[in-house]
Scaffold this active site. Structure first.
Site, PDB file in Angstrom:
ATOM      1  N   HIS A 308       2.099  10.325   0.143  1.00  0.00           N
ATOM      2  CA  HIS A 308       0.809   9.677  -0.144  1.00  0.00           C
ATOM      3  C   HIS A 308       0.731   9.421  -1.637  1.00  0.00           C
ATOM      4  CE1 HIS A 308      -3.481   8.814  -0.250  1.00  0.00           C
ATOM      5  NE2 HIS A 308      -3.380   8.645   1.056  1.00  0.00           N
ATOM      6  N   ASP A 365      -1.703   9.998   9.095  1.00  0.00           N
ATOM      7  CA  ASP A 365      -1.058   9.238  10.180  1.00  0.00           C
ATOM      8  C   ASP A 365      -0.061  10.083  10.957  1.00  0.00           C
ATOM      9  OD1 ASP A 365      -1.422   6.966   7.738  1.00  0.00           O
ATOM     10  OD2 ASP A 365      -2.177   6.481   9.726  1.00  0.00           O
TER      11      ASP A 365
HETATM   12  C1  SDX Z   1      -2.276   5.584   4.373  1.00  0.00           C
HETATM   13  O1  SDX Z   1      -3.824   4.993  -0.243  1.00  0.00           O
HETATM   14  C2  SDX Z   1      -4.470   5.506   0.714  1.00  0.00           C
HETATM   15  O2  SDX Z   1      -5.489   6.162   0.534  1.00  0.00           O
HETATM   16  C3  SDX Z   1      -3.912   5.209   2.094  1.00  0.00           C
HETATM   17  C4  SDX Z   1      -4.522   5.961   3.258  1.00  0.00           C
HETATM   18  C5  SDX Z   1      -5.948   5.539   3.506  1.00  0.00           C
HETATM   19  O3  SDX Z   1      -6.681   6.328   4.113  1.00  0.00           O
HETATM   20  O4  SDX Z   1      -6.301   4.355   3.175  1.00  0.00           O
HETATM   21  O5  SDX Z   1      -4.448   7.346   3.034  1.00  0.00           O
HETATM   22  C6  SDX Z   1      -3.751   5.649   4.555  1.00  0.00           C
HETATM   23  O6  SDX Z   1      -1.761   4.529   4.131  1.00  0.00           O
HETATM   24  C7  SDX Z   1      -1.465   6.854   4.418  1.00  0.00           C
HETATM   25  C8  SDX Z   1       0.049   6.619   4.128  1.00  0.00           C
HETATM   26  C9  SDX Z   1       0.702   6.096   5.416  1.00  0.00           C
HETATM   27  N1  SDX Z   1       2.074   5.626   5.154  1.00  0.00           N
HETATM   28  C10 SDX Z   1       3.156   6.301   5.576  1.00  0.00           C
HETATM   29  O7  SDX Z   1       3.121   7.389   6.131  1.00  0.00           O
HETATM   30  C11 SDX Z   1       4.471   5.568   5.327  1.00  0.00           C
HETATM   31  C12 SDX Z   1       5.501   6.517   4.718  1.00  0.00           C
HETATM   32  N2  SDX Z   1       5.088   6.874   3.358  1.00  0.00           N
HETATM   33  C13 SDX Z   1       5.661   6.088   2.259  1.00  0.00           C
HETATM   34  O8  SDX Z   1       5.796   4.742   2.524  1.00  0.00           O
HETATM   35  C14 SDX Z   1       4.998   6.437   0.914  1.00  0.00           C
HETATM   36  O9  SDX Z   1       4.954   7.805   0.840  1.00  0.00           O
HETATM   37  C15 SDX Z   1       3.623   5.882   0.583  1.00  0.00           C
HETATM   38  C16 SDX Z   1       3.566   4.399   0.717  1.00  0.00           C
HETATM   39  C17 SDX Z   1       2.593   6.497   1.466  1.00  0.00           C
HETATM   40  C18 SDX Z   1       3.324   6.257  -0.872  1.00  0.00           C
HETATM   41  O10 SDX Z   1       4.182   5.536  -1.673  1.00  0.00           O
HETATM   42  P1  SDX Z   1       4.174   5.724  -3.281  1.00  0.00           P
HETATM   43  O11 SDX Z   1       3.038   6.525  -3.749  1.00  0.00           O
HETATM   44  O12 SDX Z   1       4.387   4.370  -3.885  1.00  0.00           O
HETATM   45  O13 SDX Z   1       5.397   6.644  -3.528  1.00  0.00           O
HETATM   46  P2  SDX Z   1       6.877   6.120  -3.763  1.00  0.00           P
HETATM   47  O14 SDX Z   1       7.213   5.093  -2.738  1.00  0.00           O
HETATM   48  O15 SDX Z   1       7.004   5.759  -5.207  1.00  0.00           O
HETATM   49  O16 SDX Z   1       7.744   7.437  -3.424  1.00  0.00           O
HETATM   50  C19 SDX Z   1       7.979   8.433  -4.423  1.00  0.00           C
HETATM   51  C20 SDX Z   1       9.328   9.034  -4.024  1.00  0.00           C
HETATM   52  C21 SDX Z   1      10.442   7.981  -3.888  1.00  0.00           C
HETATM   53  O17 SDX Z   1      11.650   8.628  -4.128  1.00  0.00           O
HETATM   54  P3  SDX Z   1      12.292   8.560  -5.643  1.00  0.00           P
HETATM   55  O18 SDX Z   1      12.454   7.078  -5.999  1.00  0.00           O
HETATM   56  O19 SDX Z   1      11.290   9.266  -6.555  1.00  0.00           O
HETATM   57  O20 SDX Z   1      13.625   9.271  -5.536  1.00  0.00           O
HETATM   58  O21 SDX Z   1       9.220   9.639  -2.715  1.00  0.00           O
HETATM   59  C22 SDX Z   1      10.080   8.955  -1.803  1.00  0.00           C
HETATM   60  C23 SDX Z   1      10.402   7.617  -2.422  1.00  0.00           C
HETATM   61  O22 SDX Z   1      11.655   7.128  -1.960  1.00  0.00           O
HETATM   62  N3  SDX Z   1       9.315   8.802  -0.551  1.00  0.00           N
HETATM   63  C24 SDX Z   1       9.800   9.016   0.677  1.00  0.00           C
HETATM   64  C25 SDX Z   1       8.703   8.817   1.541  1.00  0.00           C
HETATM   65  N4  SDX Z   1       7.622   8.493   0.833  1.00  0.00           N
HETATM   66  C26 SDX Z   1       8.000   8.483  -0.457  1.00  0.00           C
HETATM   67  N5  SDX Z   1      11.051   9.354   1.134  1.00  0.00           N
HETATM   68  C27 SDX Z   1      11.170   9.486   2.472  1.00  0.00           C
HETATM   69  N6  SDX Z   1      10.170   9.315   3.374  1.00  0.00           N
HETATM   70  C28 SDX Z   1       8.928   8.994   2.940  1.00  0.00           C
HETATM   71  N7  SDX Z   1       7.934   8.838   3.805  1.00  0.00           N
END
Ligand code: SDX
Length: 426
Positions: A308, A365
């Protein structure tokens, strides 16, 4: 140098620039950089707005470190366990929790507006049977504006609250109709003797002659899910709503844009993706392989329902939903096979260094999908459920933006990396 300010020094020239610090009621201080380009001739760059406050707001507060979420100052735990979704909706719209009389009147106003114009059914007919309900919903919300073209300016508080009632009341009917159409089933009209959440499940499940299997525990579970989704400060879809609202577009267009933004699997589409991912993993024996894929930088696979932007400890909504899921395991038909896989994923991810170092915890989720599954809500309707919960928040945010007299149209700049001017060859 003013005391309540921050000084930026351009080390290339030694030039110094002061920017005021603005203190919030609670949360991180904010540096007002509105004059940054005018004073420095430079843009700031903030990919994904990770460090940017896009607006002033009194609606929702999140403390990502403490796992705290409040709507208008009320903790989400209190609202989700002691109040109903309509209480939370009224609170978001009117800034105070309703009295019993106010809640009854609010409920009545929504009931009166729960029907949609019969000619909207032609819109449903235009979609192929396998159309995703989110495609229908985003179109239908925008199409609603065609039926209220005489009151799209929303110049008075009465017009604004009329719009809010209309959209909140009609989205469940549009959602239920889109599902029934997608299954080739006759639509079931709202039953005004039923409560808001019960009525939605009724429209989704009932037989034309009125028979329906509905347990109170199912209505209670879905009502809690709606409350947990009602608002979440400036998430991607709320930002989309605010950007569209800032152009003076009407709220039907703004909410329709919110539906589109929420559909993404990185956002509101994640709940459907979680269940599809658990089904794809298929067995606890395969979990390790998919955890390795999620950690592999060269593999686009991500663990749906984890991570998140704001919660770097735990998502308080996920905690509430996990308790609800565990409570319902006996009373509802929670898929034990998928639950076993989900539990193994959670157990590994919560101890694995890759996830712990990146603060990747289960989000809302990760748990909502299994409960919605148990409520016999089809996967393709999960994001629609999210929309139904989030609509009051989007509208409250739209109203707040319109009330801010110094509101400006959203128009960010860019870091241009394209070609310099080129002389055409001919
Ligand atoms: C919602 O914003 C809100 O408030 C949203 C929400 C709401 O109520 O409106 O809470 C609802 O959207 C919840 C999130 C639902 N999405 C998912 O579950 C999809 C999976 N999660 C990822 O796509 C991700 O974690 C996000 C989109 C939720 C957050 O992305 P960020 O903050 O941009 O973080 P990032 O992509 O920069 O990740 C940071 C690191 C990265 O690795 P490094 O480059 O630092 O090595 O964490 C890794 C990412 O690759 N990473 C994951 C991951 N999520 C982040 N690796 C594996 N699996 C994951 N799910």
């Amino acid at each position: 140098m003013a005391n309540n300010s921050i000084t930026v020094i351009d080390n290339r020239t030694g030039n110094k620039f002061d920017f005021p610090i603005v203190q919030p009621t609670i949360g991180p201080d904010v540096v007002d950089i509105s004059s940054f380009y005018k004073n420095t001739g430079m843009f700031t760059f903030d990919r994904g707005f990770t460090s940017t406050a896009s607006c002033r707001s009194n609606i929702t507060y999140i403390d990502g470190g403490a796992g705290k979420l409040m709507y208008r100052g009320y903790d989400i735990g209190y609202l989700a366990t002691k109040k109903t979704f309509l209480d939370a909706t009224y609170l978001l719209l009117h800034k105070e929790l309703p009295t019993k009389e106010q809640l009854d009147n609010f409920n009545l106003e929504l009931k009166k507006r729960s029907f949609i114009n019969e000619s909207m059914k032609k819109l449903f007919d235009a979609f192929p049977d396998n159309a995703h309900p989110m495609a229908i919903l985003s179109s239908a919300v925008a199409a609603l504006s065609a039926f209220y073209s005489d009151s799209l300016d929303m110049d008075t508080p009465e017009e604004v609250i009329e719009m809010a009632h209309r959209i909140i009341a009609k989205i469940p009917t549009i959602a239920a109709f889109s599902y029934r159409y997608s299954k080739g089933l006759p639509v079931i009209y709202p039953d005004l003797d039923k409560g808001f959440t019960e009525n939605f499940l009724y429209m989704l499940r009932a037989y034309p002659h009125g028979y329906v299997e509905l347990k109170p525990i199912e209505v209670e579970a879905l009502d809690t899910i709606f409350t947990l989704h009602a608002d979440h400060e400036q998430n991607a879809s709320t930002t989309a709503v605010r950007v569209v609202a800032s152009t003076q577009a009407h709220p039907y267009a703004a909410v329709s844009s919110g539906v589109g933004a929420l559909w993404g699997r990185a956002h509101g589409g994640a709940n459907e993706s979680v269940i599809r991912q658990l089904e794809m993993i298929g067995s606890v024996d395969n979990v390790d392989k998919f955890i390795a894929k999620a950690k592999d930088k060269n593999d686009p696979f991500r663990l749906m329902g984890f991570g998140h932007r704001v919660y770097k400890n735990f998502d308080p909504r996920a905690t509430i939903l996990k308790e609800l899921r565990d409570k319902l395991t006996d009373e509802l038909d929670i898929d034990s096979h998928l639950l076993e896989i989900a539990n193994k994923i959670e157990k590994i991810a919560l101890s694995d260094e890759y996830f712990v170092k990146r603060h990747l915890y289960p989000n809302i989720d990760f748990y909502s999908g299994l409960i919605l599954n148990a409520l016999r809500i089809p996967k393709e309707m999960f994001a629609v459920i999210f929309v139904m919960g989030r609509t009051p928040g989007w509208i409250a945010q739209w109203v707040e933006l319109k009330e801010q007299k110094d509101m400006k149209i959203a128009r960010p700049r860019q870091l241009y990396l394209g070609p310099l001017e080129r002389t055409p060859k001919s």
